[in-house]
Design a protein around this motif. Sequence first.
Motif, PDB file in Angstrom:
ATOM      1  N   GLN A   1       0.678  -1.078  -0.030  1.00 48.21           N
ATOM      2  CA  GLN A   1      -0.095  -0.136   0.008  1.00 48.21           C
ATOM      3  C   GLN A   1       0.901   1.085  -0.131  1.00 48.21           C
ATOM      4  OE1 GLN A   1      -2.246   0.579   3.624  1.00 48.21           O
ATOM      5  NE2 GLN A   1      -3.367   2.152   2.739  1.00 48.21           N
ATOM      6  N   LYS A   2       0.514   2.113  -0.988  1.00 49.42           N
ATOM      7  CA  LYS A   2       1.487   3.354  -0.839  1.00 49.42           C
ATOM      8  C   LYS A   2       0.912   4.232   0.285  1.00 49.42           C
ATOM      9  CE  LYS A   2       1.809   3.791  -6.069  1.00 49.42           C
ATOM     10  NZ  LYS A   2       1.704   4.546  -7.019  1.00 49.42           N
ATOM     11  N   GLU A   3       2.016   5.158   0.676  1.00 54.96           N
ATOM     12  CA  GLU A   3       1.655   6.005   1.946  1.00 54.96           C
ATOM     13  C   GLU A   3       0.548   6.764   1.551  1.00 54.96           C
ATOM     14  OE1 GLU A   3       6.235   5.731   3.923  1.00 54.96           O
ATOM     15  OE2 GLU A   3       5.751   7.180   2.378  1.00 54.96           O
TER      16      GLU A   3
ATOM     17  N   GLU B   1      -2.409   7.899  -1.311  1.00 52.52           N
ATOM     18  CA  GLU B   1      -2.961   7.746  -2.455  1.00 52.52           C
ATOM     19  C   GLU B   1      -4.030   8.780  -2.903  1.00 52.52           C
ATOM     20  OE1 GLU B   1      -3.217   2.867  -1.719  1.00 52.52           O
ATOM     21  OE2 GLU B   1      -3.675   3.830  -3.689  1.00 52.52           O
TER      22      GLU B   1
ATOM     23  N   THR C   1      -6.087   9.676   0.419  1.00 53.20           N
ATOM     24  CA  THR C   1      -6.186   8.797   1.730  1.00 53.20           C
ATOM     25  C   THR C   1      -4.583   8.621   1.999  1.00 53.20           C
ATOM     26  OG1 THR C   1      -6.114   6.761   0.421  1.00 53.20           O
ATOM     27  CG2 THR C   1      -8.081   7.659   1.227  1.00 53.20           C
ATOM     28  N   TYR C   2      -4.378   8.366   3.180  1.00 48.81           N
ATOM     29  CA  TYR C   2      -2.992   7.974   3.770  1.00 48.81           C
ATOM     30  C   TYR C   2      -2.922   7.274   4.741  1.00 48.81           C
ATOM     31  CZ  TYR C   2      -4.512  11.010   7.605  1.00 48.81           C
ATOM     32  OH  TYR C   2      -5.413  11.281   8.889  1.00 48.81           O
ATOM     33  N   SER C   3      -1.561   6.383   4.755  1.00 46.57           N
ATOM     34  CA  SER C   3      -1.618   5.243   5.733  1.00 46.57           C
ATOM     35  C   SER C   3      -1.009   5.424   7.065  1.00 46.57           C
ATOM     36  CB  SER C   3      -0.356   4.295   4.805  1.00 46.57           C
ATOM     37  OG  SER C   3       0.843   4.855   4.878  1.00 46.57           O
ATOM     38  N   ASP C   4      -0.459   6.416   7.316  1.00 51.79           N
ATOM     39  CA  ASP C   4       0.243   6.500   8.663  1.00 51.79           C
ATOM     40  C   ASP C   4      -0.865   7.376   9.633  1.00 51.79           C
ATOM     41  OD1 ASP C   4       1.453   7.104  11.036  1.00 51.79           O
ATOM     42  OD2 ASP C   4       3.375   7.800  10.071  1.00 51.79           O
ATOM     43  N   ARG C   5      -1.422   6.735  10.627  1.00 55.06           N
ATOM     44  CA  ARG C   5      -2.471   7.429  11.232  1.00 55.06           C
ATOM     45  C   ARG C   5      -1.923   8.347  12.301  1.00 55.06           C
ATOM     46  NH1 ARG C   5      -7.306   5.827  12.894  1.00 55.06           N
ATOM     47  NH2 ARG C   5      -7.354   4.237  11.540  1.00 55.06           N
TER      48      ARG C   5
ATOM     49  N   GLN D   1      -8.431   8.756   7.760  1.00 57.79           N
ATOM     50  CA  GLN D   1      -7.365   8.922   7.220  1.00 57.79           C
ATOM     51  C   GLN D   1      -7.716   9.500   5.916  1.00 57.79           C
ATOM     52  OE1 GLN D   1      -5.778   5.098   9.535  1.00 57.79           O
ATOM     53  NE2 GLN D   1      -4.151   5.739   8.152  1.00 57.79           N
ATOM     54  N   TYR D   2      -8.210  10.487   5.929  1.00 59.46           N
ATOM     55  CA  TYR D   2      -8.866  11.139   4.444  1.00 59.46           C
ATOM     56  C   TYR D   2      -8.618  12.610   4.421  1.00 59.46           C
ATOM     57  CZ  TYR D   2     -12.608  12.247   1.244  1.00 59.46           C
ATOM     58  OH  TYR D   2     -13.364  12.466   0.213  1.00 59.46           O
TER      59      TYR D   2
END
Lengths: 113, 111
Positions: free
Chosen positions: B1-3, B5, B24-28, B70-71
């Motif tokens: 998954q990209k960090e 998107e 959207t992003y992966s790091d909370r 995360q949006y």
Amino acid sequence: DTGVSQDPRHKITKRGQNVTFRCDPISEHNRLYWYRQTLGQGPEFLTYFQNEAQLEKSRLLSDRFSAERPKGSFSTLEIQRTEQGDSAMYLCASSWGPGSEAFFGQGTRLTVV
Amino acid sequence: QKEVEQNSGPLSVPEGAIASLNCTYSDRGSQSFFWYRQYSGKSPELIMFIYSNGDKEDGRFTAQLNKASQYVSLLIRDSQPSDSATYLCAVNMGGDYKLSFGAGTTVTVRA
């Protein structure tokens, strides 16, 4: 002009040659960043400085790449033994502190032939 | 998954319409969120930043952040032909200011 300045704007070099780019950040900014951008992609982080200290380097930054910021002002990015895959836009940005917005220079477009 | 998107483009909207861009992003633990506009062959130009959940408006631009989901999004109201560009979402992934960028969404505003 108080923006981030990069030099040169364009560079065409033969494979195997060394190239050096310069970045002059906004004067009161102590953080300086280098990014690389290829066509159709967002900028990829390469490295960053806080004042003269290089605090982080990306895994993208091979041994052929070196960056310096000797007096905490301008920075240079050198690529040794250039390869065609190094062709990209090299972007410099600066900011005044953690979490603050970064401002980009106009970029140096490198073409390796 | 990209960090980071972004919704795939290109996005074509008529002049005067609303353009909606999503990211959207992966790091909370991400703290800071930025939208940059990039014209073809030019460097990214900062247009909006947002740090807190909710909406932030600046002229015709509105950034929306939902950290639980995360949006982050960008709305461009009353789109103009001069808004035609690639819009890059950037996220500060940690306590320091290393930005991770999405691949960008290209917007074309039809006159």
